[in-house]
Design a protein around this motif. Structure first.
Motif, PDB file in Angstrom:
ATOM      1  N   ALA A   1     -38.794 -35.403  -2.622  1.00 28.01           N
ATOM      2  CA  ALA A   1     -38.598 -33.956  -2.687  1.00 28.01           C
ATOM      3  C   ALA A   1     -38.835 -33.323  -1.323  1.00 28.01           C
ATOM      4  O   ALA A   1     -38.121 -32.398  -0.908  1.00 28.01           O
ATOM      5  N   THR A   2     -39.815 -33.832  -0.605  1.00 29.16           N
ATOM      6  CA  THR A   2     -40.097 -33.356   0.752  1.00 29.16           C
ATOM      7  C   THR A   2     -38.925 -33.628   1.678  1.00 29.16           C
ATOM      8  O   THR A   2     -38.477 -32.754   2.430  1.00 29.16           O
ATOM      9  N   ALA A   3     -38.417 -34.878   1.633  1.00 27.17           N
ATOM     10  CA  ALA A   3     -37.290 -35.258   2.486  1.00 27.17           C
ATOM     11  C   ALA A   3     -36.048 -34.447   2.141  1.00 27.17           C
ATOM     12  O   ALA A   3     -35.295 -34.035   3.030  1.00 27.17           O
ATOM     13  N   ALA A   4     -35.833 -34.207   0.846  1.00 25.07           N
ATOM     14  CA  ALA A   4     -34.674 -33.420   0.418  1.00 25.07           C
ATOM     15  C   ALA A   4     -34.754 -32.001   0.965  1.00 25.07           C
ATOM     16  O   ALA A   4     -33.758 -31.451   1.461  1.00 25.07           O
ATOM     17  N   ALA A   5     -35.941 -31.410   0.880  1.00 28.55           N
ATOM     18  CA  ALA A   5     -36.113 -30.058   1.416  1.00 28.55           C
ATOM     19  C   ALA A   5     -35.855 -30.039   2.923  1.00 28.55           C
ATOM     20  O   ALA A   5     -35.222 -29.109   3.445  1.00 28.55           O
ATOM     21  N   LEU A   6     -36.314 -31.060   3.614  1.00 32.20           N
ATOM     22  CA  LEU A   6     -36.179 -31.110   5.063  1.00 32.20           C
ATOM     23  C   LEU A   6     -34.725 -31.195   5.513  1.00 32.20           C
ATOM     24  O   LEU A   6     -34.322 -30.534   6.465  1.00 32.20           O
ATOM     25  N   VAL A   7     -33.928 -32.021   4.817  1.00 33.77           N
ATOM     26  CA  VAL A   7     -32.537 -32.229   5.259  1.00 33.77           C
ATOM     27  C   VAL A   7     -31.540 -31.357   4.499  1.00 33.77           C
ATOM     28  O   VAL A   7     -30.341 -31.395   4.788  1.00 33.77           O
ATOM     29  N   GLY A   8     -32.022 -30.575   3.516  1.00 35.12           N
ATOM     30  CA  GLY A   8     -31.146 -29.630   2.836  1.00 35.12           C
ATOM     31  C   GLY A   8     -30.353 -30.200   1.680  1.00 35.12           C
ATOM     32  O   GLY A   8     -29.197 -29.825   1.461  1.00 35.12           O
ATOM     33  N   LEU A   9     -30.971 -31.098   0.883  1.00 30.23           N
ATOM     34  CA  LEU A   9     -30.329 -31.663  -0.293  1.00 30.23           C
ATOM     35  C   LEU A   9     -31.081 -31.259  -1.548  1.00 30.23           C
ATOM     36  O   LEU A   9     -32.273 -30.964  -1.513  1.00 30.23           O
ATOM     37  N   LYS A  10     -30.385 -31.270  -2.686  1.00 29.53           N
ATOM     38  CA  LYS A  10     -31.039 -31.076  -3.971  1.00 29.53           C
ATOM     39  C   LYS A  10     -31.730 -32.377  -4.363  1.00 29.53           C
ATOM     40  O   LYS A  10     -31.408 -33.449  -3.853  1.00 29.53           O
ATOM     41  N   CYS A  11     -32.677 -32.273  -5.308  1.00 29.66           N
ATOM     42  CA  CYS A  11     -33.465 -33.448  -5.674  1.00 29.66           C
ATOM     43  C   CYS A  11     -33.787 -33.425  -7.162  1.00 29.66           C
ATOM     44  O   CYS A  11     -34.185 -32.383  -7.707  1.00 29.66           O
ATOM     45  N   GLU A  12     -33.602 -34.584  -7.816  1.00 28.02           N
ATOM     46  CA  GLU A  12     -33.902 -34.724  -9.244  1.00 28.02           C
ATOM     47  C   GLU A  12     -34.765 -35.966  -9.437  1.00 28.02           C
ATOM     48  O   GLU A  12     -34.375 -37.074  -9.048  1.00 28.02           O
ATOM     49  N   ILE A  13     -35.955 -35.795 -10.040  1.00 26.91           N
ATOM     50  CA  ILE A  13     -36.916 -36.882 -10.190  1.00 26.91           C
ATOM     51  C   ILE A  13     -37.158 -37.155 -11.666  1.00 26.91           C
ATOM     52  O   ILE A  13     -37.520 -36.259 -12.420  1.00 26.91           O
ATOM     53  N   HIS A  14     -36.986 -38.418 -12.077  1.00 27.76           N
ATOM     54  CA  HIS A  14     -37.267 -38.845 -13.451  1.00 27.76           C
ATOM     55  C   HIS A  14     -38.628 -39.532 -13.485  1.00 27.76           C
ATOM     56  O   HIS A  14     -38.916 -40.392 -12.648  1.00 27.76           O
ATOM     57  N   MET A  15     -39.450 -39.153 -14.466  1.00 29.20           N
ATOM     58  CA  MET A  15     -40.850 -39.595 -14.506  1.00 29.20           C
ATOM     59  C   MET A  15     -41.283 -39.776 -15.951  1.00 29.20           C
ATOM     60  O   MET A  15     -41.048 -38.913 -16.803  1.00 29.20           O
ATOM     61  N   GLY A  16     -41.866 -40.937 -16.259  1.00 28.15           N
ATOM     62  CA  GLY A  16     -42.344 -41.181 -17.616  1.00 28.15           C
ATOM     63  C   GLY A  16     -43.345 -40.136 -18.073  1.00 28.15           C
ATOM     64  O   GLY A  16     -44.175 -39.676 -17.280  1.00 28.15           O
ATOM     65  N   ARG A  17     -43.264 -39.778 -19.350  1.00 29.45           N
ATOM     66  CA  ARG A  17     -44.132 -38.723 -19.871  1.00 29.45           C
ATOM     67  C   ARG A  17     -45.609 -39.043 -19.657  1.00 29.45           C
ATOM     68  O   ARG A  17     -46.410 -38.146 -19.329  1.00 29.45           O
ATOM     69  N   ILE A  18     -46.000 -40.310 -19.811  1.00 32.48           N
ATOM     70  CA  ILE A  18     -47.403 -40.678 -19.594  1.00 32.48           C
ATOM     71  C   ILE A  18     -47.818 -40.354 -18.167  1.00 32.48           C
ATOM     72  O   ILE A  18     -48.902 -39.815 -17.912  1.00 32.48           O
ATOM     73  N   ASP A  19     -46.930 -40.660 -17.213  1.00 35.48           N
ATOM     74  CA  ASP A  19     -47.251 -40.411 -15.811  1.00 35.48           C
ATOM     75  C   ASP A  19     -47.208 -38.926 -15.481  1.00 35.48           C
ATOM     76  O   ASP A  19     -47.980 -38.451 -14.634  1.00 35.48           O
ATOM     77  N   VAL A  20     -46.334 -38.181 -16.138  1.00 37.04           N
ATOM     78  CA  VAL A  20     -46.307 -36.728 -15.956  1.00 37.04           C
ATOM     79  C   VAL A  20     -47.665 -36.134 -16.306  1.00 37.04           C
ATOM     80  O   VAL A  20     -48.196 -35.266 -15.600  1.00 37.04           O
ATOM     81  N   GLU A  21     -48.258 -36.641 -17.391  1.00 41.21           N
ATOM     82  CA  GLU A  21     -49.546 -36.119 -17.832  1.00 41.21           C
ATOM     83  C   GLU A  21     -50.692 -36.590 -16.936  1.00 41.21           C
ATOM     84  O   GLU A  21     -51.638 -35.833 -16.662  1.00 41.21           O
ATOM     85  N   LYS A  22     -50.613 -37.843 -16.434  1.00 38.89           N
ATOM     86  CA  LYS A  22     -51.678 -38.380 -15.575  1.00 38.89           C
ATOM     87  C   LYS A  22     -51.628 -37.794 -14.170  1.00 38.89           C
ATOM     88  O   LYS A  22     -52.654 -37.687 -13.493  1.00 38.89           O
ATOM     89  N   GLN A  23     -50.429 -37.449 -13.722  1.00 38.81           N
ATOM     90  CA  GLN A  23     -50.235 -37.072 -12.317  1.00 38.81           C
ATOM     91  C   GLN A  23     -49.762 -35.626 -12.179  1.00 38.81           C
ATOM     92  O   GLN A  23     -48.857 -35.315 -11.410  1.00 38.81           O
TER      93      GLN A  23
END
Length: 406
Positions: free
Chosen positions: A135-157
């Motif tokens: 997401a950081t790199a996308a913001a820097l170079v001007g691209l959109k970003c989509e991140i898929h993340m397991g629900r367990i990890d969403v809650e832990k992190q």
């Protein structure tokens, strides 16, 4: 990348991939027909970019001016005294912008995507460090970003989820299967398959179909190149041993690659979770068998019918049932020793580094610290160890606090 490589002995080419992306018998590209051309496009673009001086110059400038490289090689004197053996050095990837090694390859993939004319980066993440870095790199170079993340990890992190959203990324929780890293990869690949014309799949480790294991390793190889030069400058010799955690294996390959031809012992540390005998672990190199996963032929924790097995680690970034094919090859060649530590040992190492060195490590990195402490105690004070501290533990403090009842 065309970064100057150290002089290597013992035929390092034996450890490299061939033109089809195979490291010995592992690797390759196992894809459904509709993904063959999109991935071939990435391979062709990377083959061109790695020979392009302007691309390399732009990438290396970002490593220096944006990431803050070189990262420190830190002599951990109090940890060394505590262990009572070899001198311990920490390669401080936790000090990089975004707090982990992941930014090294995310910047490279983002630049490649932009050169290819893509508009969106898509990826999976476990602990969230890859997602934050992308997401950081996308913001820097001007691209959109989509991140898929397991629900367990969403809650832990949760802190990393917030960082991704603040950086402009769309976070997609994954609720099927084990709801962790493997399912996040599956979900992201399915989305990419439908939108590959505008999307670039930015795999977060040295896994997946050719060219990703080589490409991500190349972007991460700066870790080992720096560590080798820094240790030679400080000690006047090479280290006796290297230690890094292994899930998919990107931080480990980043450190190991510069030393493969040297007389240096190398250890990759896997998560034994609640114990190898319990089935609740992610020790792929220790207990996995040959199989195909996410477009590569590698070691996989799998059931008798060939399905990926459920895995567990206290570290979200390591709970993956496969491993990078170059790691499988290095094990087969008996060049790298793959070992494991359990959740309890990891938590102990986490707390030890906090209290002795004032460094809060990621739980992933704490696996390497745990084994490095054991190894140091078995070696002499004249010997040295480099432990790759792949990330900082800000993301883990709430979770660890809950586990420890703090």
């Amino acid at each position: 990348m065309n970064t100057p490589q150290p002089a290597l002995e013992n035929n390092q080419e034996n450890y490299a991939a061939n033109a089809d992306g195979y490291f010995g018998t592992y690797g390759g590209s196992y894809l459904p027909d509709f993904l063959i051309n999109p991935i071939a496009e990435v391979a062709a673009a990377y083959a061109e970019a790695r020979q392009d001086p302007k691309f390399i110059e732009e990438y290396q400038a970002l490593l220096k001016q944006y990431v803050g490289r070189p990262s420190l090689l830190y002599p951990a004197e109090r940890l060394t005294a505590h262990c009572g053996g070899a001198r311990i050095y920490l390669k401080r990837e936790d000090l990089n912008h975004t707090g982990a090694h992941k930014i090294n390859h995310c910047l490279g993939e983002a630049l490649l995507a932009k050169h290819m004319g893509k508009t969106t980066l898509i990826a999976e993440t476990g602990a969230g460090q890859h997602g934050v870095a992308l997401a950081t790199a996308a913001a820097l170079v001007g691209l959109k970003c989509e991140i898929h993340m397991g629900r367990i990890d969403v809650e832990k992190q949760h802190p990393n989820v917030m960082r991704m959203k603040l950086l402009g990324a769309t976070v997609v929780p994954v609720d099927f299967g084990g709801r962790s890293l493997k399912e996040a990869v599956d979900s992201a690949f399915a989305r990419y398959a439908e939108n590959y014309q505008e999307m670039f799949f930015a795999i977060g480790s040295v896994v997946g179909p050719n060219p990703y294991p080589t490409m991500v390793r190349d972007f991460q190889s700066i870790i080992g190149i720096e560590a080798r030069a820094q240790h030679l400058e400080t000690e006047g010799k090479l280290p006796d041993a290297l230690v890094a955690c292994v899930g998919g294996g990107s931080n480990a390959m980043g450190l190991f690659n510069a030393f493969l031809g040297d007389d240096v012992q190398i250890y990759g540390v896997e998560p034994a979770g609640k114990g190898l005998h319990t089935g609740e672990h992610a020790a792929t190199m220790t207990l996995g068998t040959d199989g195909v996963l996410h477009g590569m032929f590698t070691k996989v924790l799998q059931s008798e019918d060939g399905e990926p097995a459920p895995v567990h680690s206290i570290a979200s970034g390591l709970d993956y049932p496969g491993v990078g094919p170059q790691h499988a090859h290095l094990q087969q060649m008996q060049r790298v020793n793959y070992v494991s530590v359990d959740d309890a040992q990891t938590l102990d190492a986490f707390q030890t580094l906090c209290r002795l060195e004032g460094i809060i490590p990621a739980l992933e990195s704490s696996h390497a610290v745990a084994y490095g402490m054991q190894l140091a105690s078995q070696l002499s004070p004249e010997q040295t160890i480099i432990i790759n501290l792949s990330g900082r533990g800000d993301k883990d403090v709430d979770y660890v606090g809950g586990v420890l009842g703090i």
